[in-house]
Structures are given as C-alpha cells and as structure tokens.
Design a protein around this motif. Structure first.
Motif, PDB file in Angstrom:
ATOM      1  N   THR A  50       0.819  -1.188   0.000  1.00  0.00           N
ATOM      2  CA  THR A  50       0.000   0.000   0.000  1.00  0.00           C
ATOM      3  C   THR A  50       0.859   1.246   0.000  1.00  0.00           C
ATOM      4  O   THR A  50       2.054   1.214   0.277  1.00  0.00           O
ATOM      5  N   LYS A  51       0.235   2.375  -0.306  1.00  0.00           N
ATOM      6  CA  LYS A  51       0.949   3.638  -0.291  1.00  0.00           C
ATOM      7  C   LYS A  51       1.468   3.966   1.096  1.00  0.00           C
ATOM      8  O   LYS A  51       2.528   4.538   1.261  1.00  0.00           O
ATOM      9  N   SER A  52       0.692   3.581   2.124  1.00  0.00           N
ATOM     10  CA  SER A  52       1.122   3.909   3.478  1.00  0.00           C
ATOM     11  C   SER A  52       2.419   3.207   3.809  1.00  0.00           C
ATOM     12  O   SER A  52       3.289   3.754   4.491  1.00  0.00           O
ATOM     13  N   ARG A  53       2.604   1.989   3.286  1.00  0.00           N
ATOM     14  CA  ARG A  53       3.844   1.281   3.523  1.00  0.00           C
ATOM     15  C   ARG A  53       5.003   1.963   2.805  1.00  0.00           C
ATOM     16  O   ARG A  53       6.116   2.000   3.295  1.00  0.00           O
ATOM     17  N   ARG A  54       4.701   2.513   1.615  1.00  0.00           N
ATOM     18  CA  ARG A  54       5.733   3.216   0.865  1.00  0.00           C
ATOM     19  C   ARG A  54       6.229   4.441   1.615  1.00  0.00           C
ATOM     20  O   ARG A  54       7.359   4.860   1.461  1.00  0.00           O
ATOM     21  N   GLY A  55       5.329   5.038   2.397  1.00  0.00           N
ATOM     22  CA  GLY A  55       5.679   6.296   3.030  1.00  0.00           C
ATOM     23  C   GLY A  55       6.534   6.160   4.272  1.00  0.00           C
ATOM     24  O   GLY A  55       6.957   7.165   4.836  1.00  0.00           O
ATOM     25  N   ARG A  56       6.773   4.964   4.742  1.00  0.00           N
ATOM     26  CA  ARG A  56       7.581   4.790   5.946  1.00  0.00           C
ATOM     27  C   ARG A  56       9.048   5.071   5.669  1.00  0.00           C
ATOM     28  O   ARG A  56       9.496   5.052   4.528  1.00  0.00           O
ATOM     29  N   ALA A  57       9.795   5.315   6.708  1.00  0.00           N
ATOM     30  CA  ALA A  57      11.225   5.591   6.571  1.00  0.00           C
ATOM     31  C   ALA A  57      12.012   4.508   7.304  1.00  0.00           C
ATOM     32  O   ALA A  57      12.411   4.689   8.447  1.00  0.00           O
ATOM     33  N   PRO A  58      12.216   3.334   6.677  1.00  0.00           N
ATOM     34  CA  PRO A  58      12.910   2.250   7.350  1.00  0.00           C
ATOM     35  C   PRO A  58      14.404   2.523   7.466  1.00  0.00           C
ATOM     36  O   PRO A  58      14.946   3.384   6.763  1.00  0.00           O
ATOM     37  N   LYS A  59      15.019   1.775   8.319  1.00  0.00           N
ATOM     38  CA  LYS A  59      16.476   1.805   8.405  1.00  0.00           C
ATOM     39  C   LYS A  59      17.015   0.997   7.231  1.00  0.00           C
ATOM     40  O   LYS A  59      16.816  -0.204   7.133  1.00  0.00           O
ATOM     41  N   HIS A  60      17.694   1.661   6.304  1.00  0.00           N
ATOM     42  CA  HIS A  60      18.103   0.998   5.076  1.00  0.00           C
ATOM     43  C   HIS A  60      19.233   0.006   5.329  1.00  0.00           C
ATOM     44  O   HIS A  60      20.238   0.336   5.951  1.00  0.00           O
ATOM     45  N   LEU A  61      19.039  -1.204   4.816  1.00  0.00           N
ATOM     46  CA  LEU A  61      20.047  -2.248   4.962  1.00  0.00           C
ATOM     47  C   LEU A  61      21.053  -2.232   3.820  1.00  0.00           C
ATOM     48  O   LEU A  61      22.126  -2.807   3.929  1.00  0.00           O
ATOM     49  N   LEU A  62      20.689  -1.583   2.692  1.00  0.00           N
ATOM     50  CA  LEU A  62      21.558  -1.541   1.526  1.00  0.00           C
ATOM     51  C   LEU A  62      21.212  -0.318   0.689  1.00  0.00           C
ATOM     52  O   LEU A  62      20.044   0.008   0.508  1.00  0.00           O
ATOM     53  N   ARG A  63      22.234   0.354   0.203  1.00  0.00           N
ATOM     54  CA  ARG A  63      22.031   1.449  -0.746  1.00  0.00           C
ATOM     55  C   ARG A  63      22.155   0.868  -2.156  1.00  0.00           C
ATOM     56  O   ARG A  63      23.252   0.474  -2.572  1.00  0.00           O
ATOM     57  N   LEU A  64      21.013   0.770  -2.852  1.00  0.00           N
ATOM     58  CA  LEU A  64      20.969   0.128  -4.153  1.00  0.00           C
ATOM     59  C   LEU A  64      20.803   1.192  -5.242  1.00  0.00           C
ATOM     60  O   LEU A  64      19.785   1.877  -5.302  1.00  0.00           O
ATOM     61  N   ALA A  65      21.804   1.318  -6.093  1.00  0.00           N
ATOM     62  CA  ALA A  65      21.733   2.257  -7.216  1.00  0.00           C
ATOM     63  C   ALA A  65      20.947   1.616  -8.363  1.00  0.00           C
ATOM     64  O   ALA A  65      20.975   0.393  -8.544  1.00  0.00           O
ATOM     65  N   VAL A  66      20.253   2.456  -9.139  1.00  0.00           N
ATOM     66  CA  VAL A  66      19.443   1.952 -10.246  1.00  0.00           C
ATOM     67  C   VAL A  66      19.725   2.792 -11.496  1.00  0.00           C
ATOM     68  O   VAL A  66      19.590   4.013 -11.479  1.00  0.00           O
ATOM     69  N   ALA A  67      20.148   2.118 -12.565  1.00  0.00           N
ATOM     70  CA  ALA A  67      20.377   2.763 -13.868  1.00  0.00           C
ATOM     71  C   ALA A  67      19.272   2.330 -14.814  1.00  0.00           C
ATOM     72  O   ALA A  67      18.823   1.175 -14.776  1.00  0.00           O
ATOM     73  N   GLU A  68      18.849   3.243 -15.689  1.00  0.00           N
ATOM     74  CA  GLU A  68      17.758   2.934 -16.611  1.00  0.00           C
ATOM     75  C   GLU A  68      18.141   3.258 -18.050  1.00  0.00           C
ATOM     76  O   GLU A  68      18.738   4.303 -18.329  1.00  0.00           O
ATOM     77  N   MET A  69      17.777   2.348 -18.945  1.00  0.00           N
ATOM     78  CA  MET A  69      18.040   2.527 -20.363  1.00  0.00           C
ATOM     79  C   MET A  69      17.206   3.670 -20.931  1.00  0.00           C
ATOM     80  O   MET A  69      17.690   4.466 -21.740  1.00  0.00           O
ATOM     81  N   LEU A  70      15.953   3.761 -20.513  1.00  0.00           N
ATOM     82  CA  LEU A  70      15.035   4.748 -21.068  1.00  0.00           C
ATOM     83  C   LEU A  70      14.849   5.933 -20.121  1.00  0.00           C
ATOM     84  O   LEU A  70      14.874   5.772 -18.900  1.00  0.00           O
ATOM     85  N   THR A  71      14.647   7.091 -20.685  1.00  0.00           N
ATOM     86  CA  THR A  71      14.281   8.264 -19.902  1.00  0.00           C
ATOM     87  C   THR A  71      12.818   8.123 -19.481  1.00  0.00           C
ATOM     88  O   THR A  71      12.058   7.317 -20.046  1.00  0.00           O
ATOM     89  N   PRO A  72      12.359   8.911 -18.487  1.00  0.00           N
ATOM     90  CA  PRO A  72      10.939   8.863 -18.107  1.00  0.00           C
ATOM     91  C   PRO A  72      10.007   9.093 -19.285  1.00  0.00           C
ATOM     92  O   PRO A  72       8.958   8.438 -19.389  1.00  0.00           O
ATOM     93  N   ALA A  73      10.365  10.010 -20.197  1.00  0.00           N
ATOM     94  CA  ALA A  73       9.513  10.263 -21.359  1.00  0.00           C
ATOM     95  C   ALA A  73       9.471   9.053 -22.284  1.00  0.00           C
ATOM     96  O   ALA A  73       8.410   8.702 -22.827  1.00  0.00           O
ATOM     97  N   GLU A  74      10.601   8.389 -22.475  1.00  0.00           N
ATOM     98  CA  GLU A  74      10.641   7.210 -23.335  1.00  0.00           C
ATOM     99  C   GLU A  74       9.874   6.046 -22.731  1.00  0.00           C
ATOM    100  O   GLU A  74       9.301   5.217 -23.451  1.00  0.00           O
ATOM    101  N   GLN A  75       9.852   5.955 -21.398  1.00  0.00           N
ATOM    102  CA  GLN A  75       9.112   4.888 -20.731  1.00  0.00           C
ATOM    103  C   GLN A  75       7.616   4.981 -20.992  1.00  0.00           C
ATOM    104  O   GLN A  75       6.909   3.969 -20.964  1.00  0.00           O
ATOM    105  N   LEU A  76       7.123   6.191 -21.261  1.00  0.00           N
ATOM    106  CA  LEU A  76       5.702   6.346 -21.564  1.00  0.00           C
ATOM    107  C   LEU A  76       5.341   5.683 -22.886  1.00  0.00           C
ATOM    108  O   LEU A  76       4.192   5.300 -23.105  1.00  0.00           O
TER     109      LEU A  76
END
Length: 346
Positions: A50-76
């Motif tokens: 749920t959105k409420s779960r998304r809004g929590r601020a957990p203690k992060h166990l790992l900093r995970l970087a994310v690279a994307e092939m497409l720009t936000p506009a291209e993803q549309l």
C-alpha cells in the motif's frame, strides 16, 4: 486487478478517454503527464503493498543504485520499462533498501552523492555505459539483458518459450494463417542492431509447422501510433489476411486494436490478437488481451534479491561471488482477444 472504472475514479478521465490514451488515438490531444498518470495508476492498483507502507522511513540495509536505459519520457512509449522501474522500487521498499537513481550523462552514469553497495541496470546498455556502471560498483545486476554473464548477474526472459506458447495456443484454436506485428531489427544486449528475437522466434516456429507466410509480417516500431498506421496500411493494401496476429509487445497490440477496430474488424471474431508482456494495460483494452506474461514483478524482485546476495553483511553466510543468470519462464494468460477462426478460415 485494475479496471477502467477504477482508473477513471483515480484520474478523473472517462473510461472512453483512458481507452483512447492507451491505444494511441491520433485524434486525441493528450499530454505526457496525462498518459503517465494513467499508466502509473494502473500499476498502483496491481501492487501488493500500500501507499502507506511506501511512506515509511525504514532503516536501510543496503544502498541500491538503479540505472535505466530509457528516460521517463521514453518509458511512456514502452510502459514495460516503466513497470520494471516501479517494481524494482517497490522491491527495495520490501527489502528496506535505499533506492538511488543514477544520473545518465553523455558518456555514462554517475551517482549524485555517497556510495552504494550494488546496482540494478534496467534495460540494454552500450559497453561504455556498462564500464561507467562498473566504476560505480562491480556488483551489477542487469534486468532484461545480459551483456556479460561471465562477470555480471542478470535476469532475462525466455523469449523463445513465450513465442512457442503463443503459437501453440493459436494453433490449438484452429488457426493456420498467423501474422506477426513488430520490428525486424532491434538493439541487442550490447545495444547493437540485431534481428528482433520475438519475430525471429515466430518465423522459426511457423517454419517448423510448415505454416510460415512472409505476407503476414508487419514491420513496425514497438509503439502504438506507428503500429496503428502500419496495420492500417496493411489492411488498405487489400491482400489476404491472417486469422490471428501475434504482437511483439503490448504497445504494438494496442495500436493493432485501434487499426483493426477502425477498419470495422471484430476482435476476435474476424482476427484474434495475442500480445506479449502482459502489464496491467492488457486488462484495460476492449477486448482484454490474451497475452504472454513476462512476470515483470517477479523479474524485478529477483534482480533486487540477486543484488543483495552480492553484498557482504555481518554473519556466517558469505556474500555470493559467482555471477548468476536467471532465466524467467513466461506464461500464457488467456483473455477475450483470442478465439477460434471462422469456419470458412479453417
């Protein structure tokens, strides 16, 4: 599962307008923001958390970087990658990982600040981009590509199996004249031109059954509007028609729906249509699309899980050192866009 009515209630757009947005109606002037909102609301209605779960601020166990092939506009224009992005982000929430978008420059990627324990790269990347990612972290997981399985983790789809499932299903319904809608060429895992794997697999499957007919191939980019134009031109040429089409992805299916409907052809009574990818959009089309499900949520979760396995943590279990290539088997989801051909077409 998402419905047009639910998305209408969340966005304020009518179900008819949402349908026109999805199928790329050229007569509809719609902003990228409107299309993005429709796509994202469709995805949210299918998320387990749920959105409420998304809004929590957990203690992060790992900093995970994310690279994307497409720009936000291209993803549309290719929501498959939009949903991969969203599911990777959601998997990070579930695992209590920090989600760190990488910035893309002309020569590669960079991390705005700090460091990271691992990275997930969504899509296909040039050797130079891969090298820039490896400078950020050697613990790379490629999602929907595998540029070097001897060095990097990867999560890919078994496209050949998906096409075989689609062809076998249509043949079981009695179809013998099958067509394919999609590009002849596309960029491979190193972003170099190569035969498009789904189309090549379709041709091989049809040749195996002795049913291949090149007249039923429609070459088009994997986007709704150019696909609608290409299918319209194919119909206007007045040649023989297949009794069923298999499309390279969901966007080509949406474009085909618009063109076939505009030509007065009924799906599936006149022509069956089978899509590839099965994101939430497949359920919103009229008729809902029979599709090869690529299990985008499970692919994303697997990529995040593999990334976590490579990072050293306190405890008796050491980090995994050997790279893993995970091949996800697709599956067939039957809906209303396919049926048996008319008796005279047998």
């Amino acid at each position: 599962m998402a419905t047009l009515k639910e998305i209408s209630q969340r966005t304020g757009y009518s179900p008819a307008t949402i349908s026109r947005i999805l199928t790329g109606d050229p007569a509809l002037a719609v902003s990228d923001e409107a299309r993005k909102r429709v796509l994202e609301e469709a995805g949210k209605l299918n998320y387990a958390a749920t959105k409420s779960r998304r809004g929590r601020a957990p203690k992060h166990l790992l900093r995970l970087a994310v690279a994307e092939m497409l720009t936000p506009a291209e993803q549309l224009q290719d929501p498959f990658y939009l949903y991969l992005h969203d599911h990777v982000e959601q998997a990070c929430v579930e695992q209590k990982y920090a989600f760190l978008p990488l910035e893309r420059g002309e020569t590669g990627f960079s991390l705005p600040e700090g460091d990271c324990g691992a990275a997930v790269a969504i899509g296909r990347f040039t050797p130079g981009q891969v090298a820039s990612l490896e400078r950020i972290t050697p613990r790379l997981v490629f999602l929907n590509s595998s540029p070097d399985e001897s060095r990097f983790d990867s999560v890919v789809l078994n496209y050949d199996l998906g096409i075989r499932l689609a062809v076998d299903y249509l043949l079981s319904l009695g179809h013998r004249r099958l067509g394919f809608i999609g590009p002849a060429w596309r960029l491979d895992d190193r972003r170099e031109p190569a035969p498009e794997v789904r189309r090549a697999s379709f041709i091989a499957q049809m040749e195996r059954h002795g049913l291949y007919d090149p007249r039923f191939l429609i070459d088009t980019p994997m986007e709704a509007r150019p696909t609608a134009e290409a299918v319209t031109a194919f119909l206007a040429a007045g040649g023989p028609l297949p009794t069923a089409f298999l499309t390279a992805n969901e966007e080509t299916a949406l474009g085909a729906v618009r063109a076939l409907s505009s030509a007065g052809l009924s799906i599936p009574c006149d022509i069956s249509l089978l899509s590839f990818n099965d994101t939430p959009l497949s359920q919103l089309v009229v008729p809902p699309l029979t599709s090869i499900s690529t299990h985008v949520e499970e692919m994303a979760r697997a990529a995040v899980r593999l990334a976590g396995e490579r990072v050293p943590t306190p405890g008796p279990v050491p980090a995994r050192g050997l790279p893993v290539k995970l091949v996800v088997p697709p599956s067939l989801v039957v809906r209303e866009s396919t049926g048996a051909p008319r008796p005279e077409a047998w």
